[in-house]
Design a protein around this motif. Sequence first.
Motif, PDB file in Angstrom:
ATOM      1  N   ASN A  82     -35.012  18.736  -1.478  1.00  0.00           N
ATOM      2  CA  ASN A  82     -35.598  17.959  -0.087  1.00  0.00           C
ATOM      3  C   ASN A  82     -37.147  18.372   0.332  1.00  0.00           C
ATOM      4  O   ASN A  82     -37.634  19.267  -0.425  1.00  0.00           O
ATOM      5  N   GLU A 155     -37.819  12.326  -2.528  1.00  0.00           N
ATOM      6  CA  GLU A 155     -38.145  11.613  -1.384  1.00  0.00           C
ATOM      7  C   GLU A 155     -39.610  11.091  -1.680  1.00  0.00           C
ATOM      8  O   GLU A 155     -39.859   9.825  -0.947  1.00  0.00           O
ATOM      9  N   ARG A 157     -42.249  12.017  -0.424  1.00  0.00           N
ATOM     10  CA  ARG A 157     -43.272  12.256   0.705  1.00  0.00           C
ATOM     11  C   ARG A 157     -42.296  13.232   1.610  1.00  0.00           C
ATOM     12  O   ARG A 157     -41.168  13.441   1.453  1.00  0.00           O
ATOM     13  N   SER A 159     -40.512  14.575   4.978  1.00  0.00           N
ATOM     14  CA  SER A 159     -39.514  14.067   5.675  1.00  0.00           C
ATOM     15  C   SER A 159     -40.485  13.728   7.153  1.00  0.00           C
ATOM     16  O   SER A 159     -41.240  14.506   7.723  1.00  0.00           O
ATOM     17  N   ARG A 160     -39.927  12.572   7.792  1.00  0.00           N
ATOM     18  CA  ARG A 160     -40.602  12.318   9.190  1.00  0.00           C
ATOM     19  C   ARG A 160     -39.911  12.974  10.064  1.00  0.00           C
ATOM     20  O   ARG A 160     -40.364  12.807  11.413  1.00  0.00           O
ATOM     21  N   ASP A 161     -38.497  13.203   9.941  1.00  0.00           N
ATOM     22  CA  ASP A 161     -37.852  13.932  11.181  1.00  0.00           C
ATOM     23  C   ASP A 161     -37.141  15.098  10.919  1.00  0.00           C
ATOM     24  O   ASP A 161     -36.342  15.695  11.804  1.00  0.00           O
ATOM     25  N   TRP A 163     -34.853  15.163   8.213  1.00  0.00           N
ATOM     26  CA  TRP A 163     -33.797  14.745   7.724  1.00  0.00           C
ATOM     27  C   TRP A 163     -34.102  14.348   6.195  1.00  0.00           C
ATOM     28  O   TRP A 163     -35.475  13.956   6.393  1.00  0.00           O
ATOM     29  N   GLU A 165     -34.984  11.812   3.385  1.00  0.00           N
ATOM     30  CA  GLU A 165     -35.040  10.253   3.480  1.00  0.00           C
ATOM     31  C   GLU A 165     -33.773   9.457   2.902  1.00  0.00           C
ATOM     32  O   GLU A 165     -33.417   9.989   2.093  1.00  0.00           O
ATOM     33  N   GLU A 167     -33.514   6.835   1.078  1.00  0.00           N
ATOM     34  CA  GLU A 167     -34.015   6.237  -0.210  1.00  0.00           C
ATOM     35  C   GLU A 167     -34.774   7.237  -1.135  1.00  0.00           C
ATOM     36  O   GLU A 167     -35.750   7.635  -0.597  1.00  0.00           O
TER      37      GLU A 167
END
Length: 211
Positions: A82, A155, A157, A159-161, A163, A165, A167
């Motif tokens: 991740n 991923e 990129r 993670s935005r949060d 967690w 992604e 997809e």
Amino acid sequence: WKAELEEREPGLFATAIDPDGNYVQIIQLHPGHLPAARRADGTLAAAQALFNTEALFRVLFTYECVGEEEVPATGGAVVSANHPSYLDPVLLSLQVKRPILFMAWDRLFRVPLLGRAMRLFGAFPVDTRPGRGLDAYARAKQLVLDGNLVGIFPEGRRSRDGWMEPELRRGAARLSLETGAPLYPATIRGAFRAWPYFRALPEPAKIHVRY
């Protein structure tokens, strides 16, 4: 911050020194990264910078890694993990006794200090825009076929949060299938708190890596 190196039994040690000149912590380092640094440009200066990076990471962050013995000592293989932070290629490499050559977002190499550290740990850039990563994938494939350990973040990129992604891209699985090399999953916890995508600089945090 800086680090002083000392070689004594049973290995290499680094003493971390803060900006005020205080000796903060003595850390035993993995000598297995030294050959990788020498291969990078043939100089001990690269090795010194590599060890300095490892020492400072261990001081700035509470770092724990388990299961790294599962990663094979020789032969081509793929590591897939991740991607919660800017720090991930270095965090995954610290305890592994052979270099992981990471396919990483090309813009990360422009970040001061981080880009230098990533190159020392063997990362190489990939353009993550659709259809732009073919050259990087071909390079990763050849590296695995040549017996190297290659790391990919499916991923694509950070993670935005914090967690993972929902997809994932197929590059890591495809690389394993096309080369016949084993695929080793890894997870990183705590790095999103240390250096998420929206923060300019990292903050101290407890980070846990599991292979």
